[in-house]
Design a protein around this motif. Structure first.
Motif, short mmCIF file in Angstrom:
data_model
loop_
_atom_site.label_atom_id
_atom_site.label_comp_id
_atom_site.label_asym_id
_atom_site.label_seq_id
_atom_site.Cartn_x
_atom_site.Cartn_y
_atom_site.Cartn_z
N SER A 148 0.86 -1.19 0.00
CA SER A 148 0.00 0.00 0.00
C SER A 148 0.89 1.24 0.00
N THR A 192 0.54 3.45 2.25
CA THR A 192 0.84 3.60 3.67
C THR A 192 2.10 2.80 4.04
N LEU A 251 5.17 4.58 2.84
CA LEU A 251 5.52 5.69 3.73
C LEU A 251 6.17 5.17 5.01
N PHE A 298 -4.90 13.29 3.16
CA PHE A 298 -5.41 12.03 3.70
C PHE A 298 -4.52 11.60 4.87
N ALA A 353 -3.42 8.99 6.02
CA ALA A 353 -2.38 7.96 5.83
C ALA A 353 -1.00 8.57 5.60
N ALA A 354 -0.94 9.85 5.23
CA ALA A 354 0.36 10.51 5.05
C ALA A 354 1.03 10.74 6.40
N VAL A 394 3.25 16.13 0.58
CA VAL A 394 2.23 15.48 -0.25
C VAL A 394 1.96 16.34 -1.50
N ASP A 442 5.19 12.15 -0.64
CA ASP A 442 3.98 11.35 -0.73
C ASP A 442 3.38 11.66 -2.11
N SER A 447 0.71 5.05 -4.40
CA SER A 447 -0.40 4.19 -3.98
C SER A 447 -1.19 3.75 -5.20
N ASN A 489 -4.30 2.24 -4.67
CA ASN A 489 -5.60 1.94 -4.09
C ASN A 489 -6.70 2.21 -5.12
N LYS A 499 -7.08 5.68 -6.98
CA LYS A 499 -5.90 6.36 -7.49
C LYS A 499 -5.85 6.26 -9.03
N GLY A 530 -2.35 -1.51 -3.05
CA GLY A 530 -0.95 -1.66 -3.41
C GLY A 530 -0.23 -0.33 -3.42
#
Ligand SMILES: *Cc1c(COP(=O)(O)O)cnc(C)c1O
Length: 392
Positions: free
Chosen positions: A57, A59, A62, A84, A86-87, A142, A168, A197, A199, A202, A209
């Motif tokens: 992912s 995530t 990161l 988001f 997740a960053a 990001v 990111d 990402s 996901n 995206k 992934g």
């Protein structure tokens, strides 16, 4: 039939089924197999970089980057408040302390406030920046909605203060600079680490992934090593470091290889669709379609409408629900991360633009499959709705 225009859905018009079937037929479904290597090679070629490691992912990418950057318990990492979550969560996974730095009008980190924070709030001695006696190790930048951050200015600050820069680029696969120090470079290849990402929403997806790259190809080898349980000797189960189970699977990678074939086409569609929206909102005074940074060519992944709050005070939720009645899916930009329960005690440095944009930006449909007729419909309905809500 009722009309429904989704915000952002995946597009499988290419070889997805064929390659996933092939991976199944070969029996390679887990974290080994030729599609993983193939996807890594295709990503490296596309990004014009030497080495890319596929992982579970964005995530995970990161988290691996922060570990590799040497971010340890008690260290400080500078992060954005308007993105988001997740960053930022991986900073907590490392038991480090996030400090929130404001965005500029691109929605990405403001390099001036970044510099001011380092200069005015921290001490720099013996090559180490310290905030409240804690070492400041890294900054997570990001590229919000595919719009590139002002990396030239960010890197100037980072280089001055010995900070590792983690890009990111999860929303910015394919965005690149066309001018300045990074001209010709792609998002994720300007800093020390770049995270991607795949996901579901995206620009390309592998279901779930991600991928990670780094300036030094040997660093990427080590990231891949960490992502596969850090097997110093895979046959005799010798592990000299703490690893992670973060490797992408071959099934995901099969999907990814097919998606990479279509990526240039997806980017072209996103760019053309943005232009059509831009023309439709030209001269409309109640909301502005936010632009992308000059001197760059963005993948234009997501489109942002910024409301004129002097004339529209309806909450974002009311606008989003009213659009849903018309069959249009939209969403508010994120809630500020520094206001979320796990982050309320953390330092937020001079936030002005982040709360400003959090209160007035919604995202409108941006799937690659959206038709011109649908774009015109969305623009007309948004305008009609906002005119009805306008006062003064
Ligand atoms: C999607 C996204 C992530 C996380 O990626 P996953 O693959 O969902 O883990 C991280 N940061 C930002 C800005 C994102 O949009």
């Amino acid at each position: 039939m009722d009309r429904f225009i989704p915000l952002s859905i995946p597009n499988f018009e290419g070889n997805e089924k064929k390659y996933v079937d092939d991976a199944l037929d070969q029996g390679w479904v887990s974290t080994g197999g030729a599609y993983i290597t193939k996807l890594e090679q295709e990503l490296a070629k596309f990004l014009r970089t030497d080495n890319v490691a596929a992982c579970q992912s964005g995530t995970a990418a990161l988290h691996l980057s922060l570990a590799e950057a040497g971010v340890n318990p008690g260290d400080v990492v500078l992060v954005p408040p308007l993105t988001f979550i997740a960053a930022v969560n991986p900073v907590k996974y490392r038991f480090a302390t996030p400090v929130f730095i404001d965005c500029d009008d691109s929605l990405c980190m403001d390099p001036v406030k970044l510099r001011d924070f380092c200069e005015q709030e921290c001490d720099f001695a013996d090559g180490t920046l310290r905030w409240q006696d804690k070492p400041v190790k890294a900054v997570v930048v990001v590229h919000v909605f595919g719009n590139l951050a002002d990396m030239e200015a960010v890197m100037d600050v980072a280089e001055r203060y010995n900070l590792k820069v983690i890009e990111d680029a999860t929303e910015a696969l394919g965005s690149r600079w066309t001018e300045g120090r990074f001209a010709g470079k792609y998002a994720g290849t300007a800093g020390d680490f770049g995270c991607f990402s795949f996901n579901g929403n995206k620009i390309i997806t592998t279901g779930g992934g991600g991928a990670v790259t780094a300036r030094d190809p040997k660093t990427v080898d080590h990231l891949r090593f960490l992502s596969t349980q850090a097997k110093t000797d895979p046959h005799y189960y010798i592990h000299d470091e703490v690893g992670y189970n973060y490797r992408m699977t071959n099934l995901q990678a099969a999907l990814g290889v097919a998606q990479m074939e279509e990526l240039p086409d997806f980017i072209g569609r996103k760019q053309r669709n943005y232009e059509r929206y831009r023309a439709a909102f030209e001269g409309f005074s109640l909301a502005e379609l936010l632009p992308f940074r000059e001197g760059t060519e963005s993948n234009k992944w997501f489109y942002s409408l910024c409301l004129d709050r002097s004339r529209i005070d309806a909450p974002l939720k009311e606008i989003i629900l009213a659009l849903r009645e018309k069959g249009i899916e939209s969403r508010p930009i994120w809630g500020l991360i520094n206001e979320q329960l796990p982050y309320r005690e953390e330092e937020a440095y001079r936030l002005e633009k982040a709360p400003y944009y959090a209160a007035r930006v919604i995202n409108i449909p941006s799937s690659t499959q959206i038709t011109e007729e649908e774009i015109d419909y969305v623009a007309d309905e948004v305008k009609r709705l906002l005119k009805g809500l306008c006062h003064g």
